[in-house]
Design a protein around this motif. Structure first.
Motif, PDB file in Angstrom:
ATOM      1  N   THR A  34       0.921  -0.874  -0.053  1.00 53.02           N
ATOM      2  CA  THR A  34       0.229   0.027  -0.132  1.00 53.02           C
ATOM      3  C   THR A  34       0.357   1.210   0.207  1.00 53.02           C
ATOM      4  OG1 THR A  34      -1.494  -1.073   1.263  1.00 53.02           O
ATOM      5  CG2 THR A  34      -1.893   1.168   1.249  1.00 53.02           C
ATOM      6  N   THR A  38       0.701   4.128  -2.811  1.00 56.24           N
ATOM      7  CA  THR A  38      -0.110   5.709  -2.482  1.00 56.24           C
ATOM      8  C   THR A  38       1.511   6.158  -2.572  1.00 56.24           C
ATOM      9  OG1 THR A  38       0.997   5.145  -0.482  1.00 56.24           O
ATOM     10  CG2 THR A  38      -1.045   5.357  -0.533  1.00 56.24           C
ATOM     11  N   LEU A  68      -6.639   4.289   0.674  1.00 62.95           N
ATOM     12  CA  LEU A  68      -5.855   4.482  -0.282  1.00 62.95           C
ATOM     13  C   LEU A  68      -6.235   6.315  -0.080  1.00 62.95           C
ATOM     14  CD1 LEU A  68      -5.491   2.342  -3.247  1.00 62.95           C
ATOM     15  CD2 LEU A  68      -4.238   2.947  -1.536  1.00 62.95           C
ATOM     16  N   ARG A  71      -4.633   7.893   2.382  1.00 62.32           N
ATOM     17  CA  ARG A  71      -2.886   8.596   2.596  1.00 62.32           C
ATOM     18  C   ARG A  71      -2.619   9.470   1.721  1.00 62.32           C
ATOM     19  NH1 ARG A  71       1.003   2.409   3.214  1.00 62.32           N
ATOM     20  NH2 ARG A  71      -1.223   1.486   5.119  1.00 62.32           N
ATOM     21  N   LEU A  72      -3.298   8.858   0.899  1.00 62.78           N
ATOM     22  CA  LEU A  72      -3.337  10.088  -0.119  1.00 62.78           C
ATOM     23  C   LEU A  72      -3.547  11.414  -0.399  1.00 62.78           C
ATOM     24  CD1 LEU A  72      -4.539   8.018  -3.816  1.00 62.78           C
ATOM     25  CD2 LEU A  72      -1.944   8.904  -2.974  1.00 62.78           C
TER      26      LEU A  72
END
Length: 570
Positions: A34, A38, A68, A71-72
């Motif tokens: 992951t 990202t 996702l 985190r972005l």
């Protein structure tokens, strides 16, 4: 080099720097896939190679998509479309259907089993609910493997008392019923979206203009239908990054095919293949068990500990017990010791092959005063006590008060029956208390100056992203439900023939799937791993799982015989 890549190791950075063309990232358990996904997207945006809203990141769960996006956002990247295959397809279907068909899109069926029961009535069949569930699973498998009803009928499959011929008739009646009601089921969404792109050039052009760069997480789990839809989204373009681990393919029964990942280099001869084999999760001793189990299996990665690998709390063990109750009591006793020694309940998980194995465990844990929760039930924000609490917090946000934010939240929860002292472990009262206590902890984590309105909005955002708070309970979970999670201390029970591999696993492919399930369970552990099995169910004698022999004694030591004796004494 962009600073966004500074946090990556050499292999991770190599994967994240490839921004164009086909790339496959073979990422072992705990290798930071992951993080790579990202950081690769963020790097592409920083470099000007990607426009955020033209990036489609595909996942298999809404929760993974939410993670996702979260985190972005934390990296300053907003606008990337992180969605499940079904969510992306449904969005396109709803957008283009009115233009193509001149009408609103059909509704999505809310209960496949109920619809199947109505279809069965039209054929004068009276299958029970469990049989209908199995029929629904066969319908799903038929569709994701892209078989027509006629092609499925040639397989000669039956379900319970429903013959192969009657099953095909029931499938046809189910499809007819949906057509009459203008409804689609979950799998139809993918089929209809694919059909629309294939048959309508203007739709294909619009979709391909919107999305230019694709990332697919857990690519080992894609079905033939999902892979076909992905190919249609791509068209003639080649900017695709797939990430997965063949050793974690555990959904073959639902149509997943690891061959799409394993054959990626054949379909794209110029593809860059990057292997991530450095594990950041588990102690070296745990990795030794995992590697021994998967030695020489097709596509298996050899996991190596990272420089920051956690130290083992104890060597991995395997213990045999006289029966299931003794195994459950011994596991509960060991968990009680961990808790008394300072471990948090949320750091401990007990994993098993099937839900039926949890009953004895729940009893034994409750008797030991250990709070536990079965994973895979209702989502946190769907729990009635949580929904009630969120509504009450939103209502309290409009009332003026001189109380501090923390006191306001505490008062609201007390008004709903929350107490400072926890009820006894086990039962619905304790589960409700743990859920409200989790909300109270979230309130304590808010920044200075937090308000009830802001907290209510934050809870709603968490619910949308399925960003659930940590529950301070021991986790009980099937191996399927445990995938993607991790705990410092893992107990993997039922390592006997008939449980793991499960009794109905016949043939090499089915046994390989069971081996991968065991691998998933083992690689959830960070610091300690305890395997166990019971010699008897009270009625039948059992033998140790063949997977224990494959692992061998080089990485596992025999469990404490005194613990086994204590469990027998009860």
């Amino acid at each position: 080099m962009s600073s966004v890549l500074d946090a990556l190791d050499e292999s991770q950075r190599t994967a994240a720097e490839i921004l164009r063309g086909p790339v496959a990232v073979l990422a072992g358990a705990g290798a930071g896939k992951t993080r790579v996904i990202t950081h690769r997207i963020a790097h592409g945006v920083d470099e000007g190679a990607y426009t955020p809203n033209r990036v489609l990141a595909l996942t298999f769960t809404t929760k993974a998509a939410g993670e996702l996006r979260g985190r972005l956002r934390a990296m300053g990247v907003v606008g990337v479309q992180a969605r499940t295959f079904h969510a992306a397809a449904l969005s396109q279907l709803n957008y283009f259907w009115p233009t193509v068909a001149g009408d609103t899109a059909p509704s999505i069926i809310d209960n496949k089993v109920r619809a199947l029961a109505h279809a069965a009535d039209s054929l004068r069949l009276r299958p029970d609910t469990n049989t209908l569930r199995d029929v629904a699973a066969q319908i799903e498998w038929r569709k994701v493997t892209m078989r027509s009803i006629e092609e499925y009928a040639t397989l000669g499959r039956s379900v319970g008392q429903i013959s192969a011929a009657a099953l095909a008739d029931l499938m046809a009646a189910y499809e007819k019923l949906k057509d009459e009601r203008r409804q689609l089921d979950f799998e139809d969404v993918l089929l209809a979206c694919a059909g629309m792109i294939e048959s309508e050039p203007r739709v294909a052009v619009a979709v391909r203009e919107q999305y230019r760069h694709f990332t697919v997480d857990e690519y080992q789990d894609v079905s033939a239908l999902q892979n076909r839809l992905l190919e249609l989204w791509l068209g003639e373009r080649r900017d695709i990054c797939v990430v997965g681990d063949p050793s974690q393919t555990i959904y073959s029964f639902a149509g997943a095919e690891a061959r799409h990942l394993l054959d990626f280099g054949r379909r794209y001869p110029d593809a860059r293949i990057v292997r991530l084999e450095r594990n950041y999760r588990s102690a070296p001793e745990v990795l030794g068990v995992a590697n021994a189990l998967m030695r020489d299996r097709p596509g298996a990665l050899t996991l190596a500990p990272s420089p920051t690998a956690p130290a083992a709390a104890a060597p991995p063990t395997v213990t045999a017990f006289p029966d299931d109750e003794a195994e459950a009591r011994a596991v509960a006793s060991r968990i009680r010791e961990l808790l008394d020694g300072g471990a948090a309940a949320s750091e401990i998980a007990v994993l098993y092959r099937s839900h039926a194995q949890s009953a004895a465990l729940q009893q034994a844990l409750a008797a030991s005063g250990v709070p536990a929760q079965v994973l895979g039930g209702r989502r946190f924000f769907d729990l009635p006590e949580v929904r009630q609490a969120v509504m009450a917090i939103r209502a309290a946000a409009v009332a003026p008060t001189d109380e501090s934010f923390a006191d306001q939240v505490r008062d609201v929860l007390r008004g709903l029956g929350h107490t400072d002292d926890a009820p006894e472990a086990g039962g619905a009262l304790r589960d409700a208390w743990e859920a409200r206590q989790a909300i109270l902890r979230l309130a304590g984590e808010q920044t200075e100056g937090a308000t009830m309105r802001g907290f209510a909005d934050a809870l709603l955002a968490r619910a949308q992203d399925q960003h659930e708070p940590e529950m301070r309970t021991v986790t009980l979970a099937t191996l399927h439900a445990a995938k993607g999670l991790e705990w410092p201390h893992v107990f993997l029970i039922g390592m006997s023939e008939g449980f793991l591999p499960i009794s109905y696993a016949q043939g090499l492919e089915a046994i390989d799937e069971e081996r991968r399930l065991a691998y998933v369970g083992i690689t959830r552990a960070e610091r300690s791993l305890s395997l166990s099995w019971a010699r008897s169910s009270g009625r039948y004698e059992r033998s140790a799982s063949r997977f224990l022999a494959e692992i061998g004694t080089g990485t596992l030591r025999s469990g404490d015989a005194s613990a086994s004796a204590a469990a027998r004494r009860g």
